[in-house]
Design a protein around this motif. Structure first.
Motif, short mmCIF file in Angstrom:
data_model
loop_
_atom_site.label_atom_id
_atom_site.label_comp_id
_atom_site.label_asym_id
_atom_site.label_seq_id
_atom_site.Cartn_x
_atom_site.Cartn_y
_atom_site.Cartn_z
N GLY A 186 43.53 32.07 34.71
CA GLY A 186 44.96 31.75 34.74
C GLY A 186 45.66 32.54 35.84
O GLY A 186 45.01 33.29 36.57
N VAL A 187 46.99 32.39 35.92
CA VAL A 187 47.73 33.13 36.95
C VAL A 187 47.77 34.61 36.58
O VAL A 187 47.53 35.48 37.41
CB VAL A 187 49.18 32.57 37.06
CG1 VAL A 187 49.95 33.28 38.16
CG2 VAL A 187 49.15 31.07 37.29
N ASN A 188 48.03 34.90 35.29
CA ASN A 188 48.18 36.30 34.87
C ASN A 188 46.95 36.89 34.21
O ASN A 188 46.81 38.10 34.12
CB ASN A 188 49.36 36.43 33.92
CG ASN A 188 50.65 36.05 34.62
OD1 ASN A 188 50.88 36.45 35.75
ND2 ASN A 188 51.46 35.24 33.96
N SER A 189 46.08 36.04 33.68
CA SER A 189 44.92 36.61 32.98
C SER A 189 43.71 35.68 33.07
O SER A 189 43.85 34.48 33.31
CB SER A 189 45.26 36.86 31.52
OG SER A 189 45.70 35.67 30.93
N LYS B 93 32.97 46.59 19.90
CA LYS B 93 32.13 46.93 21.05
C LYS B 93 32.65 46.21 22.31
O LYS B 93 32.72 46.80 23.39
CB LYS B 93 30.69 46.52 20.74
CG LYS B 93 29.69 47.28 21.53
CD LYS B 93 28.29 47.15 20.94
CE LYS B 93 27.28 47.38 22.04
NZ LYS B 93 26.30 46.32 22.14
N VAL B 94 33.04 44.94 22.12
CA VAL B 94 33.55 44.18 23.27
C VAL B 94 34.86 44.81 23.75
O VAL B 94 35.11 44.97 24.94
CB VAL B 94 33.75 42.69 22.88
CG1 VAL B 94 34.34 41.91 24.05
CG2 VAL B 94 32.44 42.06 22.40
N LEU B 95 35.67 45.19 22.76
CA LEU B 95 37.00 45.75 23.07
C LEU B 95 36.88 47.10 23.79
O LEU B 95 37.77 47.48 24.57
CB LEU B 95 37.77 45.90 21.75
CG LEU B 95 39.29 45.96 21.82
CD1 LEU B 95 39.87 44.80 22.63
CD2 LEU B 95 39.88 45.92 20.40
N ALA B 96 35.79 47.80 23.53
CA ALA B 96 35.60 49.13 24.14
C ALA B 96 35.30 49.01 25.64
O ALA B 96 35.33 50.00 26.37
CB ALA B 96 34.45 49.85 23.44
N ASN B 97 35.03 47.78 26.09
CA ASN B 97 34.73 47.53 27.50
C ASN B 97 35.99 47.73 28.35
O ASN B 97 37.05 47.18 28.02
CB ASN B 97 34.27 46.07 27.60
CG ASN B 97 33.20 45.91 28.63
OD1 ASN B 97 33.45 46.22 29.79
ND2 ASN B 97 32.03 45.48 28.18
N ASP B 98 35.86 48.46 29.47
CA ASP B 98 37.02 48.78 30.32
C ASP B 98 37.79 47.57 30.83
O ASP B 98 38.99 47.63 31.05
CB ASP B 98 36.55 49.59 31.55
CG ASP B 98 36.42 51.05 31.17
OD1 ASP B 98 36.95 51.41 30.10
OD2 ASP B 98 35.77 51.79 31.93
N ILE B 99 37.09 46.47 31.05
CA ILE B 99 37.76 45.30 31.66
C ILE B 99 38.37 44.36 30.62
O ILE B 99 38.97 43.35 30.96
CB ILE B 99 36.77 44.50 32.55
CG1 ILE B 99 35.55 44.05 31.74
CG2 ILE B 99 36.36 45.31 33.77
CD1 ILE B 99 34.73 42.99 32.44
N VAL B 100 38.20 44.70 29.31
CA VAL B 100 38.69 43.79 28.26
C VAL B 100 40.07 44.23 27.75
O VAL B 100 40.27 45.38 27.38
CB VAL B 100 37.66 43.72 27.09
CG1 VAL B 100 38.23 42.93 25.92
CG2 VAL B 100 36.36 43.10 27.57
N GLU B 101 40.97 43.26 27.76
CA GLU B 101 42.34 43.51 27.28
C GLU B 101 42.42 43.30 25.77
O GLU B 101 43.01 44.08 25.03
CB GLU B 101 43.28 42.52 28.00
CG GLU B 101 44.74 42.62 27.63
CD GLU B 101 45.40 43.83 28.27
OE1 GLU B 101 45.18 44.05 29.47
OE2 GLU B 101 46.11 44.55 27.54
N LYS C 124 41.34 42.06 31.56
CA LYS C 124 42.47 42.70 32.26
C LYS C 124 42.66 42.03 33.62
O LYS C 124 41.68 41.56 34.23
CB LYS C 124 42.19 44.19 32.43
CG LYS C 124 42.29 44.94 31.11
CD LYS C 124 42.07 46.42 31.28
CE LYS C 124 42.19 47.10 29.92
NZ LYS C 124 41.52 48.39 29.88
N SER C 125 43.91 42.01 34.11
CA SER C 125 44.20 41.24 35.32
C SER C 125 43.47 41.78 36.56
O SER C 125 43.12 41.04 37.46
CB SER C 125 45.71 41.16 35.56
OG SER C 125 46.23 42.45 35.52
N ASN C 126 43.18 43.09 36.57
CA ASN C 126 42.52 43.66 37.75
C ASN C 126 41.01 43.83 37.56
O ASN C 126 40.38 44.63 38.24
CB ASN C 126 43.16 45.01 38.09
CG ASN C 126 43.06 45.97 36.92
OD1 ASN C 126 42.64 45.56 35.81
ND2 ASN C 126 43.40 47.22 37.13
N ALA C 127 40.45 43.07 36.62
CA ALA C 127 39.04 43.29 36.26
C ALA C 127 38.11 43.11 37.47
O ALA C 127 38.22 42.13 38.19
CB ALA C 127 38.64 42.33 35.15
#
Ligand code: PEP
Ligand code: MN
Length: 338
Positions: free
Chosen positions: A33-36, A52-60, A6-9
């Motif tokens: 990158g600029v956006n991600s 499991k990776v997707l369940a991570n708060d910072i993962v888009e 996520k961009s604000n990770a």
């Protein structure tokens, strides 16, 4: 595998996620990158749990760029696997026909069918001793007595036998069976697949009624990962919206499985069609599309069959279909086994 953040990770959480991947022996290719921000995971990602990776708060998002199966993957085994079963070769274009009744019923039935399909050119004898039926009131198979009749027919004809297992608790009873069939309804019985991975018998793995090709490949992976490399795929038709046939034979499964995997592919036109008149055209299509064999239901008296009579060829019908198969296999430059 690619992990999009996520961009604000939060930077500390990103570093902690990277350390988690590194602890799994993966190298990280970091791309800001600029956006991600993207993490490219390099190494064996088969063990990485996407959910499991997707369940991570910072993962888009998480995307696989390589297949989750390894042992079944042609990428790592470019040559076709050829399985030798009692002197018959299965795979790499060697062509085998498995024939016999849906269910083992009586000794005269098995003696008659076995002798006749052998005479017509079948390489293997099939017959269900344990039957997975939709209704508990339908014939469930002769069970261990059925196995005994199959073995007697093998002794009389020399034909190796193929029969369906329902549970890992039956493995000892299947000690003399040449090819263990996993039926469509058990394709994702993972305990059974794991147990079959620990034995060294060839396994005919049927595709489930509503399973994707990737799920079929993953089921094969269970067996291979356990140490048993003798897996043969069987496409037997899948459920679609169509009602005028029992199941839709997915011919495209043949080239897809051949492209993705090195394992042999056999086609069962009987359970796909649900009738006898389509067996020959579907068999022709399978041969033309590159299948390594066919499994066809044959009964000495289909009208009286205890299971799947409507789709069972009688003995002369099978002889005629077999003559057609022989011609077409030779035309394709392949070697008929038997
Ligand atoms: C069978 O081969 O008799 C059988 C039960 O097939 P499937 O599992 O494909 O329905
Ligand atoms: Mn059947």
């Amino acid at each position: 595998m690619i992990v999009i953040l996520k961009s604000n990770a939060d930077e500390r959480l990103v570093q902690s996620l990277i350390r988690e991947f590194e602890a799994q022996d993966l190298k990280i290719h970091f791309s800001q990158g600029v956006n991600s921000t993207i993490l490219g995971l390099v190494g064996d990602t088969a063990h990485v749990d996407e959910e499991k990776v997707l369940a991570n708060d910072i993962v888009e998002d998480v995307r696989r760029i390589s297949e989750p199966y390894k042992a079944a993957n042609r990428r790592f085994h470019p040559m076709d696997t050829v399985i030798d079963i009692c002197g018959r070769k299965v795979g790499a274009g060697y062509f085998s026909v498995i024939a016999g009744p849906c269910s083992v019923e009586t000794q005269p039935q098995m003696e008659t069918v076995a002798a006749s399909v052998k005479e017509s050119g079948a390489a293997f004898l099939r017959g269900g001793a344990f039957k997975p039926r939709t209704s508990p009131y339908s014939f469930q198979g002769l069970e261990n007595e059925g196995l005994r009749l199959l073995l007697a027919a093998k002794k009389a004809t020399g034909l190796p036998i193929v029969t369906e297992i329902m549970s890992e608790s039956q493995l000892d009873d299947f000690a003399d069976v040449d090819v263990i069939q996993v039926g469509a309804r058990n394709m994702q019985n993972f305990r059974l697949l794991k147990a079959l991975g620990r034995c060294d018998k060839p396994i005919l793995l049927k595709r489930g009624l509503a399973n994707t090709i990737e799920e079929l490949l993953m089921s094969a992976e269970y067996i291979l990962a356990g140490g048993n490399s003798k897996v043969i795929f069987c496409e037997r038709g899948i459920r679609t919206f169509e009602t005028c046939i029992r199941n839709n034979l997915d011919i495209s499964a043949i080239p897809v499985l051949k492209k993705q995997s090195h394992l042999p592919v056999i086609i069962d036109p009987s359970h796909a069609a649900g009738n006898t008149w389509m067996i020959e055209p579907l068999s022709r299509a399978a041969i033309a599309a590159g299948a390594d064999g066919l499994m066809i239901e044959v009964h000495n008296n289909p009208k009286a069959a205890l299971c799947d009579g409507a789709q069972s060829l009688d003995l002369p019908q099978f002889a005629a279909v077999m003559a057609d198969i022989r011609k077409r296999v030779a035309f394709e430059g392949r070697e008929l086994q038997g």
